[in-house]
Design a protein around this motif. Structure first.
Motif, PDB file in Angstrom:
ATOM      1  N   PRO A 197     -11.386   1.392  -2.631  1.00 55.00           N
ATOM      2  CA  PRO A 197     -10.723   0.157  -3.059  1.00 55.00           C
ATOM      3  C   PRO A 197     -11.066  -0.995  -2.123  1.00 55.00           C
ATOM      4  CG  PRO A 197      -9.132   1.687  -2.104  1.00 55.00           C
ATOM      5  CD  PRO A 197     -10.428   2.417  -2.185  1.00 55.00           C
ATOM      6  N   PHE A 228      -6.833   7.829   1.379  1.00 57.71           N
ATOM      7  CA  PHE A 228      -5.444   8.272   1.265  1.00 57.71           C
ATOM      8  C   PHE A 228      -5.210   9.085  -0.013  1.00 57.71           C
ATOM      9  CE2 PHE A 228      -0.793   7.175   0.580  1.00 57.71           C
ATOM     10  CZ  PHE A 228      -0.324   7.954   1.638  1.00 57.71           C
ATOM     11  N   ALA A 229      -6.238   9.162  -0.875  1.00 63.47           N
ATOM     12  CA  ALA A 229      -6.067   9.742  -2.212  1.00 63.47           C
ATOM     13  C   ALA A 229      -5.402  11.120  -2.195  1.00 63.47           C
ATOM     14  CB  ALA A 229      -7.413   9.817  -2.928  1.00 63.47           C
ATOM     15  N   HIS A 272       0.853  -1.188   0.000  1.00 62.44           N
ATOM     16  CA  HIS A 272       0.000   0.000   0.000  1.00 62.44           C
ATOM     17  C   HIS A 272       0.891   1.242   0.000  1.00 62.44           C
ATOM     18  CE1 HIS A 272      -3.035   2.918   1.203  1.00 62.44           C
ATOM     19  NE2 HIS A 272      -3.960   2.001   0.933  1.00 62.44           N
ATOM     20  N   PRO A 273       0.590   2.217  -0.837  1.00 57.85           N
ATOM     21  CA  PRO A 273       1.431   3.423  -0.861  1.00 57.85           C
ATOM     22  C   PRO A 273       1.596   4.073   0.511  1.00 57.85           C
ATOM     23  CG  PRO A 273      -0.079   3.431  -2.717  1.00 57.85           C
ATOM     24  CD  PRO A 273      -0.454   2.244  -1.873  1.00 57.85           C
ATOM     25  N   CYS A 278      -1.623  10.618  -1.872  1.00 55.74           N
ATOM     26  CA  CYS A 278      -0.978   9.489  -2.537  1.00 55.74           C
ATOM     27  C   CYS A 278      -0.279   9.934  -3.818  1.00 55.74           C
ATOM     28  CB  CYS A 278      -2.025   8.420  -2.853  1.00 55.74           C
ATOM     29  SG  CYS A 278      -1.317   6.961  -3.622  1.00 55.74           S
ATOM     30  N   CYS A 295     -10.840   6.315  -1.953  1.00 50.33           N
ATOM     31  CA  CYS A 295      -9.744   5.951  -1.052  1.00 50.33           C
ATOM     32  C   CYS A 295      -9.424   7.138  -0.152  1.00 50.33           C
ATOM     33  CB  CYS A 295      -8.514   5.557  -1.866  1.00 50.33           C
ATOM     34  SG  CYS A 295      -7.054   5.279  -0.846  1.00 50.33           S
ATOM     35  N   CYS A 299      -9.551   6.282  -7.890  1.00 52.53           N
ATOM     36  CA  CYS A 299      -9.284   6.316  -6.447  1.00 52.53           C
ATOM     37  C   CYS A 299     -10.197   7.310  -5.731  1.00 52.53           C
ATOM     38  CB  CYS A 299      -7.842   6.718  -6.177  1.00 52.53           C
ATOM     39  SG  CYS A 299      -6.622   5.659  -6.962  1.00 52.53           S
ATOM     40  N   CYS A 340      -5.921  -1.240  -2.010  1.00 55.66           N
ATOM     41  CA  CYS A 340      -5.450  -0.240  -2.967  1.00 55.66           C
ATOM     42  C   CYS A 340      -5.778  -0.714  -4.376  1.00 55.66           C
ATOM     43  CB  CYS A 340      -3.947  -0.036  -2.815  1.00 55.66           C
ATOM     44  SG  CYS A 340      -3.214   0.941  -4.135  1.00 55.66           S
ATOM     45  N   HIS A 341      -6.270   0.206  -5.207  1.00 51.73           N
ATOM     46  CA  HIS A 341      -6.654  -0.146  -6.575  1.00 51.73           C
ATOM     47  C   HIS A 341      -5.481  -0.649  -7.416  1.00 51.73           C
ATOM     48  CE1 HIS A 341     -10.758   1.079  -6.313  1.00 51.73           C
ATOM     49  NE2 HIS A 341     -10.462   2.344  -5.982  1.00 51.73           N
ATOM     50  N   LEU A 342      -4.282  -0.295  -7.025  1.00 51.43           N
ATOM     51  CA  LEU A 342      -3.133  -0.620  -7.869  1.00 51.43           C
ATOM     52  C   LEU A 342      -2.521  -1.982  -7.575  1.00 51.43           C
ATOM     53  CD1 LEU A 342      -1.252   2.760  -8.265  1.00 51.43           C
ATOM     54  CD2 LEU A 342      -3.185   1.814  -9.508  1.00 51.43           C
TER      55      LEU A 342
HETATM   56  S1  SF4 Z   1      -6.242   3.389  -3.980  1.00 53.09           S
HETATM   57 FE1  SF4 Z   1      -5.327   4.997  -5.204  1.00 53.09          FE
HETATM   58  S2  SF4 Z   1      -5.145   6.693  -3.780  1.00 53.09           S
HETATM   59 FE2  SF4 Z   1      -5.548   4.914  -2.558  1.00 53.09          FE
HETATM   60  S3  SF4 Z   1      -3.571   4.200  -2.015  1.00 53.09           S
HETATM   61 FE3  SF4 Z   1      -4.068   3.083  -3.862  1.00 53.09          FE
HETATM   62  S4  SF4 Z   1      -3.251   4.342  -5.492  1.00 53.09           S
HETATM   63 FE4  SF4 Z   1      -3.234   5.620  -3.680  1.00 53.09          FE
END
Ligand code: SF4
Ligand SMILES: Nc1ncnc2c1ncn2[C@@H]1O[C@H](COP(=O)(O)OP(=O)(O)OP(=O)(O)O)[C@@H](O)[C@H]1O
Ligand SMILES: [Mg+2]
Lengths: 312, 334
Positions: free
Chosen positions: B302, B286-287, B247-248, B290, B284, B297, B315-317
């Motif tokens: 997510p 945290f957007a 997670h970022p 991030c 999210c 996001c 996290c979407h990524l």
């Molecule tokens: S979902 Fe998007 S905003 Fe949230 S942590 Fe993952 S990449 Fe960052």
């Protein structure tokens, strides 16, 4: 512990000496000639001078003070200018009556005030709390001589249940108690209001502390948490109790006058109007001594209930 | 069945500034004898989680939903009397600041004894003997003096040992430690950490260990959960989390922390501040902070994705950054 008590007692002596100087100075620096009140209007200058000498008023002030202090320490507070009775006897009788009144008013106001305050704190924000706060505000804001007059009008004049005046010793204990009832209530109102508010806010401060959460977190029930809160609030409450008791003892001039209760306040009032210096001095000195001793007692009790105060 | 199982726990506070959503669906499990570190910045909901496990939030201003299964009993469904029987007995709380968490006008001994009397119904003499044993257990050099002392009379480290002795008095199976070393001097921190790890192993305790110090988590925990704005955003075995932060936010935490052998790599603080819990964004949380943020996001929350076995991240990524396993885990939980 005992060394501490001894030292506190020794420390009280300079305070008492200071109080005696203030009492002495206050009365002697007040405007007005004490002799004018007792001498006949047509008294000759020589008669007045003779009386002055007899009472010692012709000496320089420090000499007058030391003579007075030496006599005071021996228990001789002089004679009343107005009645020629020994001041000590008058003050003693008055103090006894005031003490009885202060004790009964304290019992009433401390009991109810502490109870209401704790109840309000544990029910913070609810109807009961708001009701208690209203009672407390009325208690502290009603002037007690006015409350006294209302009580007299209602219970003595209208209902004719209780006597309005004096302290009757002849009628025996029951009569004495009946005479005490109204002044006790009038005197209790302010401390009741003050205590309710102080106890409530002290308990709320403590309830908001983290250790209360910690007590609950280890499974303690409401009664056990209550005991912790009371023990933590005790030092603060004790201070207020001491002060309030002192006020009731000495600050009841108005109530005692309204009800003609022959206590220290009543006596002081009388002495002021009659320019009776020895009596005034005597009353104030005895009350000041009581205050100092009361403070000492409160301090000592605090070291007993609060381990955070160093006991050495 | 696990000792502690928290499912979709939500805690909201009614405040003057509106509804503060402190916990927004927290789910985790903890087995007997294991240590879970709860990581996250200030305000992420770590303490609220621990209090909710003991049912300590005042009912008047709090809305709680979800389950807290402690030995298969849902704390949220118990009444106050049943909860009291659990507190200090099945699960105990150790606080961050022993000086504020101990009653200042009771001796350490009395505070231990009262817990024993409450749960064990011991006679005073027996409770006192047991209190002495507990003081020995937390390794205090002058036990008798410690029992007689008031909290202000002893050092911070000794106070925390006293707090731990109280928490362990009735042999709980679960210890909830809320940053138990943060308020202490650095050298004392290490001693208390050692003591806790030693006790945990000897007594087979399960521990939820709240900290925002990754180094401390690495020392003591088997597993770690990272919280952000009232949600667990990543959870993994401790080694896996350090090896592969997914997670970022977790990555950001690690870059903001000093680690051994890290010379040359600059410390990068996470820019910005956590979101307002009274007005959480739709997507999210945290957007806003991030560096990898995308359009989706901001609009879509997510779900939890499985990074590896036992490693999840919200996290979407995750699917594209970590490949093979893009199956959203337990959509019902998200
Ligand atoms: S979902 Fe998007 S905003 Fe949230 S942590 Fe993952 S990449 Fe960052
Ligand atoms: N009783 C309460 N009423 C209103 N809001 C609260 C209450 N308790 C906690 N909060 C809010 O919930 C959020 C989470 O708080 P919590 O104490 O769990 O944070 P934390 O992760 O423990 O942070 P820290 O590291 O500072 O201890 C914070 O924004 C806090 O202001
Ligand atoms: Mg916290």
């Amino acid at each position: 512990m005992w060394a501490y008590v001894g030292r506190r007692l020794l420390l009280a002596i300079p305070t008492l000496v200071g109080a005696s100087i203030i009492v002495f100075a206050m009365v002697h620096l007040a405007p007005g000639d004490p002799m004018s009140a007792v001498m006949p209007v047509d008294a000759s200058q020589a008669d007045i001078e003779a009386a002055r000498r007899a009472y010692g008023f012709d000496q320089p002030l420090p000499v007058q003070y030391f003579r007075w202090l030496v006599r005071v320490v021996q228990g001789d507070l002089g004679k009343s200018i107005a009645t020629r009775r020994p001041v000590l006897q008058d003050v003693y009788d008055a103090l006894k009556n005031s003490l009885v009144l202060a004790l009964s008013a304290s019992l009433l106001s401390f009991g109810i005030g502490i109870g209401l305050g704790l109840l309000a704190a544990f029910r913070q924000g609810r109807v009961l709390d708001k009701l208690m706060s209203a009672v407390a505000i009325v208690g502290v804001s009603v002037p007690h001589y006015w409350a006294g007059i209302i009580l007299i009008i209602f219970f003595s004049v209208q209902l004719n249940w209780l006597p309005a005046m004096g302290a009757s010793a002849e009628g025996g204990a029951v009569e004495y108690l009946r005479h005490m009832a109204l002044p006790t209530i009038a005197l209790a109102l302010i401390p009741l209001g003050v205590l309710t508010r102080v106890v409530r806010s002290a308990a709320l401060d403590i309830l908001a502390q983290e250790f209360v959460l910690a007590l609950r977190a280890k499974g303690l029930g409401r009664a056990a948490v209550f005991a912790h809160v009371v023990k933590n609030a005790a030092p603060q409450i004790l201070t207020v109790l001491g002060l309030q008791f002192g006020f009731q003892l000495g600050g009841s001039v108005l109530v005692e006058t309204v009800f003609s209760w022959p206590g220290t306040g009543y006596l002081m009032n009388l002495a002021i109007f009659q320019r009776d210096l020895p009596v005034l001095q005597g009353v104030i000195l005895v009350l000041a001594t009581f205050f100092v001793l009361l403070n000492l007692a409160v301090d000592l009790m605090q070291t007993l209930v609060d381990p955070r105060i160093a006991r050495h | 069945m696990s000792l502690l199982s928290v499912r979709d726990l939500r805690v909201e506070f009614d405040t003057r500034d509106g509804l503060v959503r402190a916990l927004n669906g927290v789910t985790f499990e903890l087995d007997k004898g294991l240590v879970l570190a709860l990581l996250g910045e200030s305000g992420s909901g770590k303490s609220v989680t621990l209090r909710a496990i003991l049912g300590l939030h005042p009912p008047s201003h709090t809305r709680i939903s979800g389950e807290v299964l402690l030995k298969d009993r849902d704390v949220n469904r118990l009444d106050e009397v049943e909860r009291r029987a659990i507190r200090g007995r099945v699960a105990s709380l150790v606080f961050q600041e022993p000086i504020t968490a101990l009653d200042p006008v009771y001796t350490i001994g009395d505070q231990i004894v009262e817990t024993l009397v409450r749960h064990r119904g011991l006679a005073p003499a027996d409770a006192r003997r047991r209190a002495r044993e507990l003081i020995d257990l937390v390794q205090v050099p002058a036990p008798e003096r410690m029992l007689r002392s008031y909290p202000h009379e002893i050092s911070g480290g000794m106070r925390q040992r006293g707090m731990i002795a109280i928490a362990l008095a009735c042999e709980p199976e679960l210890l909830l430690a809320d940053e138990p070393t943060t308020a202490l001097d650095v050298t004392v921190q290490a001693q208390i950490l050692w003591l806790l790890r030693d006790l945990q192993r000897r007594l087979g305790l399960a521990v939820v260990f709240v900290t925002h110090d990754l180094g401390v988590a690495a020392e003591i925990a088997d597993e770690a959960a990272v919280m952000y704005a009232g949600r667990i955003v990543e959870q993994a075995p401790i080694g896996e989390l350090f090896a592969r932060p997914a997670h970022p936010y977790t990555e950001g935490l690690m870059q903001a922390t000093v680690r051994r052998g890290q010379r040359g790599i600059p410390l990068v603080p996470i820019p910005g501040a956590p979101p307002n819990l009274a007005a959480l964004p739709a997507g999210c949380a945290f957007a806003a902070r991030c560096r990898l943020v995308r359009e989706e996001c901001r609009t879509t929350l997510p779900p939890l994705y499985q990074v590896r076995d036992g490693h999840v991240a919200r996290c979407h990524l995750v699917p594209e950054r970590f490949g093979a396993s893009p199956i959203p885990k337990a959509a019902s939980v998200a």
